[in-house]
Structure formats: C-alpha cells, structure tokens
Design an enzyme around this catalytic site. Structure first.
Site, short mmCIF file in Angstrom:
data_model
loop_
_atom_site.label_atom_id
_atom_site.label_comp_id
_atom_site.label_asym_id
_atom_site.label_seq_id
_atom_site.Cartn_x
_atom_site.Cartn_y
_atom_site.Cartn_z
N ASP A 303 0.71 -1.32 -0.04
CA ASP A 303 0.04 -0.11 -0.09
C ASP A 303 0.85 1.25 -0.12
OD1 ASP A 303 -2.28 1.08 -0.21
OD2 ASP A 303 -2.80 0.97 1.96
N LYS A 352 -7.94 -1.94 3.76
CA LYS A 352 -7.45 -0.41 3.76
C LYS A 352 -7.26 -0.18 5.09
CE LYS A 352 -6.39 2.81 0.50
NZ LYS A 352 -5.24 2.58 0.01
N LYS A 396 -9.15 14.16 -2.48
CA LYS A 396 -9.46 13.54 -1.29
C LYS A 396 -9.37 14.32 -0.05
CE LYS A 396 -7.10 9.81 0.99
NZ LYS A 396 -6.42 8.52 0.72
N LYS A 465 2.68 2.04 3.29
CA LYS A 465 1.89 2.11 4.74
C LYS A 465 2.25 0.82 5.58
CE LYS A 465 -2.42 4.39 3.42
NZ LYS A 465 -2.50 4.32 1.92
P1 NAD Z 1 -8.73 3.31 -9.60
O1 NAD Z 1 -9.88 2.57 -9.23
O2 NAD Z 1 -8.71 4.54 -10.50
O3 NAD Z 1 -7.86 2.47 -10.52
C1 NAD Z 1 -7.52 0.99 -10.58
C2 NAD Z 1 -7.44 0.28 -11.71
O4 NAD Z 1 -7.52 -1.16 -11.28
C3 NAD Z 1 -8.98 0.36 -12.44
O5 NAD Z 1 -8.69 1.14 -13.89
C4 NAD Z 1 -9.59 -1.01 -12.57
O6 NAD Z 1 -10.09 -1.09 -13.81
C5 NAD Z 1 -8.05 -1.73 -12.50
N1 NAD Z 1 -8.37 -3.05 -12.04
C6 NAD Z 1 -8.95 -3.81 -10.69
N2 NAD Z 1 -8.83 -5.10 -10.91
C7 NAD Z 1 -7.71 -5.30 -11.78
C8 NAD Z 1 -7.11 -6.60 -12.06
N3 NAD Z 1 -7.47 -7.60 -11.28
N4 NAD Z 1 -6.25 -6.29 -13.16
C9 NAD Z 1 -5.98 -5.49 -13.73
N5 NAD Z 1 -6.30 -4.23 -13.59
C10 NAD Z 1 -7.56 -4.29 -12.46
O7 NAD Z 1 -7.70 3.42 -8.38
P2 NAD Z 1 -6.43 4.54 -8.12
O8 NAD Z 1 -6.83 5.40 -7.51
O9 NAD Z 1 -5.45 4.54 -9.40
O10 NAD Z 1 -5.82 3.57 -6.92
C11 NAD Z 1 -5.07 2.21 -7.17
C12 NAD Z 1 -4.83 1.53 -5.99
O11 NAD Z 1 -3.69 2.08 -5.34
C13 NAD Z 1 -6.11 1.41 -4.86
O12 NAD Z 1 -5.85 0.27 -4.39
C14 NAD Z 1 -5.66 2.43 -4.12
O13 NAD Z 1 -5.99 2.06 -2.83
C15 NAD Z 1 -4.18 2.41 -3.98
N6 NAD Z 1 -3.56 3.58 -3.22
C16 NAD Z 1 -3.79 4.67 -3.84
C17 NAD Z 1 -3.22 5.91 -3.22
C18 NAD Z 1 -3.59 7.26 -3.89
O14 NAD Z 1 -3.98 7.31 -4.83
N7 NAD Z 1 -3.02 8.42 -3.03
C19 NAD Z 1 -2.65 5.76 -2.04
C20 NAD Z 1 -2.45 4.44 -1.58
C21 NAD Z 1 -2.93 3.32 -2.22
#
Ligand code: NAD
Length: 505
Positions: A303, A352, A396, A465
């Site tokens: 994470d 999370k 956010k 994290k």
């Molecule tokens: P998002 O939903 O915009 O993007 C995730 C993408 O993954 C989507 O396009 C979805 O279609 C794709 N997906 C889902 N399952 C899949 C699979 N099995 N194979 C391939 N593609 C798949 O989300 P995001 O904002 O880009 O965040 C992505 C991840 O990063 C999340 O788990 C989020 O919790 C983690 N994260 C983000 C942040 C941040 O943006 N600040 C911080 C910490 C963690």
C-alpha cells in the site's frame, strides 16, 4: 541520469562499469535483562558495496494501468519527456516531478568553507534510471485507452490532457486477470478486458505478456507495480497458499481464495521481475514469499504511503519521541474517485483499514515508559473512517484528530485537514519506488566476500503504509535508511547530524 557528485576518497573507485566502495558499517546489538538492565554491544563490519554503473533498459508494467494512478503516472512521465507546458486559471505550468525524492530531493553531504550545509540532488549521487527513458505498459480489466482513462480520472488540467492525448491514445491495457469476488460489486461495469482459463493458465498468459513487452521494447529489466483496485484479504490456509508448491497446485485447480494480485505476483517472480504491491491486500502470501526467496527476486509491499498515513507516521514520531502520550487518533477520509467507490464495500475497506491502522504500533512499542502499565491507556484508541463522496472526485479530504496526554493531567489536541488530488501524491511515490528499487537491484553488499541480503520491503518502507519485513514506521528513520544506503555505496558514513566539527581538524 548523469552523476554530478563525486566522492574524493581512496575508499571509492569509479570505474566505467562499477562504483566500488569500502564501507565501514558501525552498529550495536543490545541485551535486555529480566531486571530491566540493558547491555549495549557495539560492533563494526567492513563491507564492500558495489553498484553497477550502467543503467539497464528498463520497463514498468502496471496492473490497473487505466486507473487514476496508472494514467496519472503515465501522463506525468510523458509530460516531462515532451517538456509539456499548459495553462490553468493561475498561469502557465511546466511538467515536473514534485513529490519525488529521487527526482527533486536532496541529501546533506557536508559543510562548505563557510560552514554552511551543502545539499546534493539525490539523482546526481548514483547513476539512476531516467524516468523519461522508461518504457511503460500494463494490464486493466477495462480496455479503455490511456488518453480516455486520463479523461475519466479528471486529475490533470484540461489543456494538459489535450496536449497528452496524442501521446496516450495508442496505449491500450492488456487483458487482465480478474475475479470479481475480490473487489466491490460496484466495479463490475468496468469489466470488458479479462483473460479466461484456469488461474494457472492466466498466470502463464501474464508471463507471456511480460516476455512480449521485454522483446518488443528490447528491455533488460521489467518491474511490475500493482495499482489495481484494493482487493479484499484472501484466506491464508495450509495446503492452499502456505508454500509455493501448494499455491501452484491451487492455481491449477483455480482455488477460490487465490486472488488476482497473487497470480500477477507469481507471474512476475517466475519471470525474474521485482513486484511492488501498491495496494493494501495480502497479495504476498507465504507461497509468494517462498517463491521470491527461491528466485532471489525483490518484492515490496504493501500500500502506497501518500498523504494521511505519511503525516501520521510523522506525527506519531513527534508525539512519542517528545514524550507526549497519544491516547486517541481518529482519521476520517472522504474521496470520490473509483478507489473510493471500491472502498465503499466493507471487505475492501477492511484491507485499507488494516494498513492505515498498523502504522502507529511500532512507535507505541518503542516507548514502554510512556505506555507503561498503570498510567492510563496501554495504546491509543485508533479509528479510521473512509466514505465515498463522488462530488469531490480525486480530491481527497483527510481529517485527523490526535489527542495526547501532556504534563500533569493536561491534554493536547491536534486537528489537521488535508485536501489534495490523491493521484498527484501517488504518482511521484510510484516513481520513487521504481527508481530506487531499480538502483538497489544493481547494488551488491558483501561482508568477507559473503553477500548480504537486504530486505527491499524494509528499505523502501518510506513509501509503503505497511512495509513488508518492517523495522520501523517512523518517516524520518525510513528516509534515513534510503539516504544512508546511498551514502554506503559511496563509502560515506551514515549521517549522524552531530555537527561536532566544521571539517577535519
Ligand atoms: P482506480 O480505481 O482509479 O484504478 C484501479 C484500476 O485497476 C482500475 O482502472 C481498474 O479497472 C483496474 N483493475 C482492478 N482490478 C484489476 C485487475 N485484477 N487487473 C488489472 N486491472 C485491474 O484506483 P487508483 O486511485 O488508481 O488507486 C489504485 C490503488 O492504489 C488502490 O488500491 C488504492 O487504494 C491504492 N492507493 C492509492 C493511493 C493514492 O492514490 N493516493 C494511495 C495509496 C494506495
């Protein structure tokens, strides 16, 4: 990127292929006696640190490439590659890498003749991959091209999106491994680009994709980064995923509890590619840890540590370090991007919540004086709330309240509000993880000719994290770890921040 920093020491040799450093590692072990006494045993080890100076042709494959983080990261790299500028209502902007330690950070390297500190750009200390030369590819459950994905994410200003469109519309995610049960039901409407076959056959296809990308772009090295949706935790069970042998069998039988992210991790390791888990779920099950160990492949989890949790690891360090006693920590978030939508299901929220909560535990454990029996709470009450509010999109909101006991029955309450685009914090962190991982893969540390295996999950903990094999969550100590490893490769002692003298006497 060219190295502009040179160390003037007989202990460092700069060769065309290698930077070789003799490093004196000074540390201590400690014994805790039952009566409370502690004995400290200092020790010194002579190490040879060798860093390969030639940067391999490197590619990054992202799982979830078409999402907010995937498209924002790709757009950021391309905007920098093409030196794009754009206007917002406040004026002209230039592409940059703000928020990245590797690209914009500095490390203190000594005092100058005037007794002032000199700070060297991190990217000039050791040969590092240039992100604008990195090839990018990936998978997504949606076949939307990267330009449309960027538009859907609504992170970049419109003029920048227009300028990036021609660089991104030909980029299309490969077919994904996807089992609906692992994410929220509300993700179903994105799914139009998925593999079929047994879980093992799907893993074989991911391996073939990695080989195809490597061949097509003529790459020496590929790194895999999961930025797909947060999955629910998968069950860990003996006979299922507790060993690699069992995990392989379970994939062949398409066992229900084998998650998509675990399938990608297995494929990455079998192809010799480092794997970074940017989401909170337990992708790195024991069978994966065993496989990575066997193939000597670096794995990093879990994470990305972007905003609220990063600040939490700073504040906990400050409060506990100062001898103040945090008794209540309450963190609220609301966000409106697809990540927030997916986290609105209890099972994905739970993943999370676990990574967000774990960050304070080691700091509480570090001060038994503060949390001693009989002096109030043994650990802080710690609550994490996340709500999905579509209106705020990727912007956010994080609100935190820290209440600490201070001297003589007093209370100190800190209230913090943080608003910012989530993906614009995440993209530079993703870059740091890739660049430092790539650098540390080229670094070899030996004691008496025997290689030291350093845990990449621990070393890169600054950006995670819930770091794998974590020793500390204190942000300052985690950053020092990166800084001191870079210094070790240049035969420089760990930075002691003492300033006892201004130079040699
Ligand atoms: P998002 O939903 O915009 O993007 C995730 C993408 O993954 C989507 O396009 C979805 O279609 C794709 N997906 C889902 N399952 C899949 C699979 N099995 N194979 C391939 N593609 C798949 O989300 P995001 O904002 O880009 O965040 C992505 C991840 O990063 C999340 O788990 C989020 O919790 C983690 N994260 C983000 C942040 C941040 O943006 N600040 C911080 C910490 C963690």
């Amino acid at each position: 990127m060219p190295v502009h920093v040179k160390v003037n020491s007989p202990k460092v040799t700069y060769e065309s292929d290698f930077i070789k450093a003799k490093y004196c590692y000074e540390s201590s072990s400690a014994t805790q006696h039952p009566d409370g006494r502690i004995t400290i045993n200092p020790y010194t080890l002579d190490m040879d640190v060798t860093t390969a100076a030639k940067i391999p042709r490197t590619g990054l494959m992202m799982v979830g490439w078409g999402g907010n983080n995937g498209t924002t990261f790709t757009g950021m790299c391309l905007a920098n590659k093409h030196n794009l500028t754009w206007h917002s209502k406040v004026g002209e902007h230039k592409a940059d890498f703000l928020g990245s330690v590797s690209m914009i950070g500095t490390f203190p390297v000594g005092l100058n003749e005037a007794g002032e500190e000199v700070f060297a750009p991190v990217r000039h200390m050791l040969p590092m991959l240039n992100p604008t030369e990195m090839e990018i590819d990936g998978w997504d459950i949606s076949n939307m091209n990267l330009a449309d994905g960027m538009k859907r994410a609504a992170v970049f200003d419109w003029e920048l999106q227009e300028k990036l469109r021609s660089h991104m519309e030909h980029l299309k995610p490969r077919k994904a491994v996807f089992f609906q049960d692992f994410v929220a039901a509300n993700q179903a409407d994105r799914v139009n680009n998925v593999l079929t076959g047994s879980k093992f056959e799907q893993m074989e296809q991911i391996r073939a994709d990695i080989c195809d990308f490597k061949k097509e772009k003529n790459l020496d090295k590929v790194i895999i980064l999961w930025v797909g949706n947060t999955e629910r935790f998968s069950e860990i069970a003996s006979g299922l995923n507790d060993t690699w042998e069992n995990l392989e069998k379970a994939m062949k039988a398409s066992a229900h509890e084998i998650s998509p992210s675990t399938v990608y991790a297995a494929a990455a390791i079998l192809e010799g590619c480092a794997f970074i888990n940017g989401s909170p779920q337990n992708t790195l099950v024991p069978g994966i840890l065993e496989l990575a160990e066997k193939h000597k492949v670096m794995i990093v989890g879990d994470d990305l540590k972007t905003g609220q949790t990063k600040l939490k690891s700073v504040l906990m360090d400050y409060l506990v370090g100062a001898g103040l006693k945090p008794e209540s920590i309450v963190s609220y978030n609301h966000l409106g991007n697809n990540d927030g939508k997916n986290l609105s299901a209890p099972q994905t929220f739970r993943s999370k919540e676990i990574t967000k909560r774990g960050v304070v535990d080691d700091m509480v454990a570090s001060n038994k004086e503060l949390f001693a029996a009989g002096t109030g709470p043994q650990k802080p009450d710690h609550l994490v709330v996340i709500k999905y509010v579509p209106y705020v999109g990727d912007s956010k909101r994080a609100m935190d309240e820290y209440t600490s006991a201070i001297a003589m029955g007093g209370l100190n309450t800190l209230v913090i509000h943080n608003t910012c685009e989530d993906s614009l914090l995440a993209a530079p962190i993703m870059l740091d993880l890739v660049l430092f991982l790539e650098l540390f893969q080229r670094m070899d540390v030996k004691v008496n000719g025997k290689k030291i295996h350093f845990e990449m999950g621990q070393v890169l903990g600054y950006w995670m994290k819930a770091p794998l094999h974590t020793m500390t969550n204190s942000l300052f100590r985690q950053r020092s770890c990166i800084e001191n490893l870079v210094r070790a490769a240049l035969s420089l002692p760990a930075n002691n921040h003492l300033f006892l003298t201004k130079g040699p006497i």
